[in-house]
Design a protein around this motif. Sequence first.
Motif, PDB file in Angstrom:
ATOM      1  N   LEU A 271       0.841  -1.189   0.000  1.00 19.66           N
ATOM      2  CA  LEU A 271       0.000   0.000   0.000  1.00 19.66           C
ATOM      3  C   LEU A 271       0.880   1.242   0.000  1.00 19.66           C
ATOM      4  N   LEU A 272       0.626   2.134  -0.941  1.00 21.25           N
ATOM      5  CA  LEU A 272       1.328   3.411  -0.997  1.00 21.25           C
ATOM      6  C   LEU A 272       0.380   4.474  -0.463  1.00 21.25           C
ATOM      7  N   GLY A 273       0.877   5.296   0.439  1.00 19.36           N
ATOM      8  CA  GLY A 273       0.018   6.323   1.012  1.00 19.36           C
ATOM      9  C   GLY A 273       0.773   7.604   1.302  1.00 19.36           C
ATOM     10  N   TRP A 274       0.024   8.633   1.597  1.00 20.86           N
ATOM     11  CA  TRP A 274       0.564   9.949   1.923  1.00 20.86           C
ATOM     12  C   TRP A 274       1.120   9.946   3.349  1.00 20.86           C
ATOM     13  N   SER A 275       2.036  10.834   3.623  1.00 20.13           N
ATOM     14  CA  SER A 275       2.551  10.954   4.984  1.00 20.13           C
ATOM     15  C   SER A 275       1.494  11.643   5.852  1.00 20.13           C
ATOM     16  N   ASP A 276       1.687  11.572   7.146  1.00 22.37           N
ATOM     17  CA  ASP A 276       0.754  12.199   8.083  1.00 22.37           C
ATOM     18  C   ASP A 276       0.719  13.723   7.933  1.00 22.37           C
ATOM     19  N   ALA A 277       1.765  14.291   7.329  1.00 23.94           N
ATOM     20  CA  ALA A 277       1.826  15.744   7.152  1.00 23.94           C
ATOM     21  C   ALA A 277       0.937  16.233   6.006  1.00 23.94           C
ATOM     22  N   THR A 278       0.393  15.313   5.228  1.00 26.12           N
ATOM     23  CA  THR A 278      -0.452  15.669   4.087  1.00 26.12           C
ATOM     24  C   THR A 278      -1.813  16.137   4.571  1.00 26.12           C
ATOM     25  N   SER A 279      -2.367  17.109   3.887  1.00 29.91           N
ATOM     26  CA  SER A 279      -3.661  17.645   4.294  1.00 29.91           C
ATOM     27  C   SER A 279      -4.744  16.575   4.222  1.00 29.91           C
ATOM     28  N   THR A 280      -5.724  16.709   5.063  1.00 30.72           N
ATOM     29  CA  THR A 280      -6.834  15.740   5.065  1.00 30.72           C
ATOM     30  C   THR A 280      -7.621  15.821   3.757  1.00 30.72           C
TER      31      THR A 280
END
Length: 126
Positions: A76-85
């Motif tokens: 699974l590729l995902g955004w970091s936690d710093a990415t906007s909701t």
Amino acid sequence: MEDEIFAYPRNNPGDVSRYGFLKDISRLKDYVSAGPLRSGSAIILTNEPRMWKPARAGASDEAFSLTEGRSIGNGLLGWSDATSTITRAKHPGIEIRGKYDLLWSQYSLLAGSSCEFRTLALAVEP
């Protein structure tokens, strides 16, 4: 034509473009796995260096990097936690099945300029 001019606005951030290409890989994998096709190809042609250059370490889109020489495989590729909701809601994580080695090729270098086009072509099999 040699004198043809292409002027496109820079309104598509590299992170979303890289995400979109990998999303296409995921969808194509689903399609060839379920249907009568034996394989498919995903091809990108761009003159945007952000597409093939390494993402900044710790960048919100680091997982979607299309860096030359990178291997992407099963996960699974995902955004970091710093990415906007908002970004995470519009562009949820991508499940990648299979292994893909990212090898860019130079397509063209416009004479008298530093404008380089590169291609990335990936074979997708069931």
